[in-house]
Design a protein around this motif. Structure first.
Motif, PDB file in Angstrom:
ATOM      1  N   GLY A  59       0.812  -1.217   0.000  1.00 40.24           N
ATOM      2  CA  GLY A  59       0.000   0.000   0.000  1.00 40.24           C
ATOM      3  C   GLY A  59       0.842   1.263   0.000  1.00 40.24           C
ATOM      4  N   ALA A  84       0.854   3.967  -3.083  1.00 39.56           N
ATOM      5  CA  ALA A  84       0.541   5.374  -2.839  1.00 39.56           C
ATOM      6  C   ALA A  84       1.667   6.284  -3.318  1.00 39.56           C
ATOM      7  CB  ALA A  84       0.271   5.606  -1.357  1.00 39.56           C
ATOM      8  N   ARG A 115      -3.682   3.612  -5.716  1.00 37.43           N
ATOM      9  CA  ARG A 115      -4.262   3.192  -4.441  1.00 37.43           C
ATOM     10  C   ARG A 115      -4.375   1.678  -4.462  1.00 37.43           C
ATOM     11  NH1 ARG A 115      -9.159   1.797  -2.474  1.00 37.43           N
ATOM     12  NH2 ARG A 115     -10.172   2.130  -4.471  1.00 37.43           N
ATOM     13  N   SER A 146      -6.030  -1.535  -3.992  1.00 39.21           N
ATOM     14  CA  SER A 146      -7.437  -1.905  -3.853  1.00 39.21           C
ATOM     15  C   SER A 146      -7.611  -3.337  -3.368  1.00 39.21           C
ATOM     16  CB  SER A 146      -8.179  -1.699  -5.176  1.00 39.21           C
ATOM     17  OG  SER A 146      -7.553  -2.384  -6.225  1.00 39.21           O
ATOM     18  N   VAL A 170      -4.135  -2.501  -7.958  1.00 41.20           N
ATOM     19  CA  VAL A 170      -4.074  -1.075  -7.659  1.00 41.20           C
ATOM     20  C   VAL A 170      -5.017  -0.331  -8.589  1.00 41.20           C
ATOM     21  CG1 VAL A 170      -1.703  -1.197  -6.814  1.00 41.20           C
ATOM     22  CG2 VAL A 170      -2.132  -0.597  -9.181  1.00 41.20           C
ATOM     23  N   ARG A 182     -11.480   5.019 -13.671  1.00 37.88           N
ATOM     24  CA  ARG A 182     -10.595   4.257 -12.799  1.00 37.88           C
ATOM     25  C   ARG A 182      -9.912   3.200 -13.644  1.00 37.88           C
ATOM     26  NH1 ARG A 182     -13.428   1.580  -7.970  1.00 37.88           N
ATOM     27  NH2 ARG A 182     -13.931   0.297  -9.733  1.00 37.88           N
TER      28      ARG A 182
END
Length: 133
Positions: A79, A83, A88, A90, A103, A117
């Motif tokens: 994570g 970032a 992000r 997921s 991600v 997305r």
């Protein structure tokens, strides 16, 4: 006396095409603008896809390096890496020695398309003898 014909308002053989050049130039300019905007939108989506793929790969490798510390630590590191890469995390699953991450990269596409997305996945795990699993 001979009659003379005088043509008023006709230039170069016809008055029906008056201003059509302007219409064609405006139509061509609009076509060029729309094509350029579409190319920019497609380029943005492709760039987001590449960024997502790279983030997923790096997150999976970072998590695989921490499997020995436990699944929570591995997924936490994944994570952090996602970032830092502009994505992000997921999903993160640790199964045996293999880490499977997903991600998400969000982007705004112009021309009224809205927000998209882009989801990318990657797996990483231990390497066996001579680099073959």
């Amino acid at each position: 006396m001979a009659r003379r014909r005088v043509l008023v308002g006709r230039a170069w053989g016809g008055g029906g095409d008056r201003g059509s050049g302007t219409v064609w130039v405006v139509a061509f300019a609009a076509l060029v603008w729309i094509t350029g905007a579409a190319a920019i939108a497609v380029g943005g989506v492709r760039a987001a896809r590449h960024r997502g793929d790279a983030a997923a790969d790096m997150a999976a490798l970072a998590a695989a390096a921490r499997i020995a510390e436990g699944g929570g630590s591995a997924c936490g590191r994944a994570g952090d890496i996602a970032a830092a890469s502009g994505a992000r995390l997921s999903r993160c699953r640790v199964s045996g020695g293999v880490v499977d991450v997903s991600v998400t990269v969000r982007l705004r596409v112009p021309m009224g398309i809205g927000r998209l997305r882009v989801v990318s996945r990657a797996k990483a795990g231990p390497v066996g003898r001579d680099g073959v699993p």
